[in-house]
Design a protein around this motif. Sequence first.
Motif, PDB file in Angstrom:
ATOM      1  N   ASP A  19       0.847  -1.204   0.000  1.00  0.00           N
ATOM      2  CA  ASP A  19       0.000   0.000   0.000  1.00  0.00           C
ATOM      3  C   ASP A  19       0.876   1.246   0.000  1.00  0.00           C
ATOM      4  O   ASP A  19       0.606   2.213  -0.719  1.00  0.00           O
ATOM      5  N   LEU A  20       1.917   1.232   0.823  1.00  0.00           N
ATOM      6  CA  LEU A  20       2.797   2.403   0.900  1.00  0.00           C
ATOM      7  C   LEU A  20       3.483   2.643  -0.446  1.00  0.00           C
ATOM      8  O   LEU A  20       3.548   3.771  -0.937  1.00  0.00           O
ATOM      9  N   VAL A  21       3.983   1.571  -1.047  1.00  0.00           N
ATOM     10  CA  VAL A  21       4.702   1.714  -2.320  1.00  0.00           C
ATOM     11  C   VAL A  21       3.766   2.272  -3.403  1.00  0.00           C
ATOM     12  O   VAL A  21       4.144   3.160  -4.168  1.00  0.00           O
ATOM     13  N   GLN A  22       2.540   1.765  -3.428  1.00  0.00           N
ATOM     14  CA  GLN A  22       1.588   2.227  -4.456  1.00  0.00           C
ATOM     15  C   GLN A  22       1.193   3.682  -4.233  1.00  0.00           C
ATOM     16  O   GLN A  22       1.121   4.470  -5.168  1.00  0.00           O
ATOM     17  N   LEU A  23       0.982   4.043  -2.965  1.00  0.00           N
ATOM     18  CA  LEU A  23       0.591   5.424  -2.660  1.00  0.00           C
ATOM     19  C   LEU A  23       1.735   6.386  -2.981  1.00  0.00           C
ATOM     20  O   LEU A  23       1.511   7.471  -3.543  1.00  0.00           O
ATOM     21  N   ALA A  24       2.930   6.006  -2.639  1.00  0.00           N
ATOM     22  CA  ALA A  24       4.093   6.872  -2.891  1.00  0.00           C
ATOM     23  C   ALA A  24       4.228   7.168  -4.380  1.00  0.00           C
ATOM     24  O   ALA A  24       4.520   8.297  -4.786  1.00  0.00           O
ATOM     25  N   ALA A  25       3.984   6.149  -5.190  1.00  0.00           N
ATOM     26  CA  ALA A  25       4.091   6.326  -6.637  1.00  0.00           C
ATOM     27  C   ALA A  25       2.963   7.214  -7.149  1.00  0.00           C
ATOM     28  O   ALA A  25       3.191   8.148  -7.927  1.00  0.00           O
ATOM     29  N   ARG A  26       1.745   6.936  -6.676  1.00  0.00           N
ATOM     30  CA  ARG A  26       0.568   7.612  -7.212  1.00  0.00           C
ATOM     31  C   ARG A  26       0.481   9.056  -6.737  1.00  0.00           C
ATOM     32  O   ARG A  26       0.220   9.967  -7.498  1.00  0.00           O
ATOM     33  N   LYS A  27       0.709   9.254  -5.434  1.00  0.00           N
ATOM     34  CA  LYS A  27       0.439  10.575  -4.860  1.00  0.00           C
ATOM     35  C   LYS A  27       1.664  11.487  -4.921  1.00  0.00           C
ATOM     36  O   LYS A  27       1.530  12.689  -5.122  1.00  0.00           O
ATOM     37  N   TYR A  28       2.858  10.897  -4.738  1.00  0.00           N
ATOM     38  CA  TYR A  28       4.051  11.749  -4.627  1.00  0.00           C
ATOM     39  C   TYR A  28       5.066  11.531  -5.752  1.00  0.00           C
ATOM     40  O   TYR A  28       6.094  12.211  -5.797  1.00  0.00           O
ATOM     41  N   GLY A  29       4.806  10.576  -6.619  1.00  0.00           N
ATOM     42  CA  GLY A  29       5.726  10.333  -7.728  1.00  0.00           C
ATOM     43  C   GLY A  29       7.091   9.844  -7.282  1.00  0.00           C
ATOM     44  O   GLY A  29       8.121  10.200  -7.847  1.00  0.00           O
ATOM     45  N   VAL A  30       7.087   9.019  -6.239  1.00  0.00           N
ATOM     46  CA  VAL A  30       8.355   8.489  -5.720  1.00  0.00           C
ATOM     47  C   VAL A  30       8.271   6.966  -5.702  1.00  0.00           C
ATOM     48  O   VAL A  30       7.250   6.398  -5.291  1.00  0.00           O
ATOM     49  N   ALA A  31       9.349   6.307  -6.148  1.00  0.00           N
ATOM     50  CA  ALA A  31       9.351   4.848  -6.239  1.00  0.00           C
ATOM     51  C   ALA A  31      10.118   4.214  -5.089  1.00  0.00           C
ATOM     52  O   ALA A  31      11.290   4.521  -4.869  1.00  0.00           O
ATOM     53  N   PHE A  32       9.439   3.330  -4.362  1.00  0.00           N
ATOM     54  CA  PHE A  32      10.088   2.424  -3.406  1.00  0.00           C
ATOM     55  C   PHE A  32       9.893   1.007  -3.923  1.00  0.00           C
ATOM     56  O   PHE A  32       9.149   0.790  -4.890  1.00  0.00           O
ATOM     57  N   GLY A  33      10.528   0.040  -3.285  1.00  0.00           N
ATOM     58  CA  GLY A  33      10.392  -1.351  -3.733  1.00  0.00           C
ATOM     59  C   GLY A  33       9.344  -2.091  -2.914  1.00  0.00           C
ATOM     60  O   GLY A  33       9.257  -1.920  -1.692  1.00  0.00           O
ATOM     61  N   VAL A  34       8.547  -2.931  -3.584  1.00  0.00           N
ATOM     62  CA  VAL A  34       7.574  -3.752  -2.853  1.00  0.00           C
ATOM     63  C   VAL A  34       8.270  -4.982  -2.271  1.00  0.00           C
ATOM     64  O   VAL A  34       9.367  -5.341  -2.679  1.00  0.00           O
ATOM     65  N   GLY A  35       7.615  -5.623  -1.331  1.00  0.00           N
ATOM     66  CA  GLY A  35       8.095  -6.907  -0.808  1.00  0.00           C
ATOM     67  C   GLY A  35       7.872  -7.980  -1.861  1.00  0.00           C
ATOM     68  O   GLY A  35       6.878  -7.964  -2.579  1.00  0.00           O
TER      69      GLY A  35
END
Length: 396
Positions: free
Chosen positions: A315-331
């Motif tokens: 959820d955090l990874v998807q929100l970061a991409a959608r709302k803030y345009g920042v990419a983290f890695g999923v588990g």
Amino acid sequence: MSAQNPIFIPGPTNMPEEIRKACDMPTLDHRSPAFARLFRPAVAGVRRILRMGEGEVIIIPSTGTGGWEAAIANTLSPGDTVLAARFGMFSHRWIDLCRRHGLNVEVIETPWGQGAPLKAIETALRADRDHRIKAVLGTHNETATGVKSDIAGLRRAMDAAAHPALLFVDGVSSIASMPFEMAGWGVDIAVAGSQKGFMLPAGLAILGVSPKALAAMETARLPRTFFDFRDMLKSYATGGYPYTPAVGLIAGLARSVEILEDEGLDGVFARHQRLAEGVRQAVAAWGMRPCAASPDLYSDTITAVVVPEGCNGTDLVQLAARKYGVAFGVGLGEVAGKVFRIGHLGMLTDVMVLAGLSTAEMCMADLGWPVRLGSGVAAAQEHFRRTAAVELTTAA
Ligand SMILES: *Cc1c(COP(=O)(O)O)cnc(C)c1O
């Protein structure tokens, strides 16, 4: 706008402008001396980065996975046994690749969050009296869990068992970011890719091959054409290539080595260590912990953060991409949803890391996770202030 944000996945990593420029070049005839002039420094540079002794550097238009395939296809024969521990998605995928090539893989199942189980490996090697095991596979930095394994210890375990197997190491997410000693650790094949520590686009498999592995190449019977080291080395001898090389990426690789060596490899490793420690301080301040089970296992290139009960890392990874345009890695795999991953390798500064941590916190707040805004950032800020290389004297 999001294209301007730094990226926090563990590869591909952020690219220095100089490397992008170096890759961007007009078409060049790869059978001309101009290619040889470009290629030689890249090969020589990789040799220094890997800290190789004797042996050969092989650069293939491929990715890390192709590097694995090349390692086994050039040295092993159908039915050969290899020994590997499985403790994350990347060690798992390497095992799967070996099986698909008709190798017999002896797997030591290891909890995710742990590293290479040296005692169990030594025991397995001692039990293999007739030396059926031809290679031991080590994943130096398990990118799924953020776990660093002790490759020097793996070599010691093999030596303690007086076992002649080859030692193959996946250094895709460690090489050029964390200390790696190909000769010192007795590694027979080291595998790297262009898009992680080397800060290039994806597209090159980069390998160091020891004399012992080169000797195994002469009798190995697994089929190979595109990945055949023998064709590569024959062409290299005349400054050429057996097929069309990725010329722009090779130019970028030579530039990457220059950038790494300008900073100094020790400086590069210290920077990664310092940035990683800042991230870990933030994780602790959030009341969370790394997936890596103990500090000796902490990776300096990637932290898999275990999220609180009832929260989902994806959820955090998807929100970061959608709302803030920042990419983290999923588990990935066993830890899907249970972790999110912060990549901290390649071209990265403390200021960039703070931006990433701050974005992660905004997402946590958005998702209603029990985290106070600024808590992790402040912990990382304290670490970076304490450890910054430049001491500012206070003006009166
Ligand atoms: C990224 C990665 C790979 C796979 O590399 P590709 O370039 O995606 O094929 C293999 N091993 C580890 C540890 C990695 O981090």
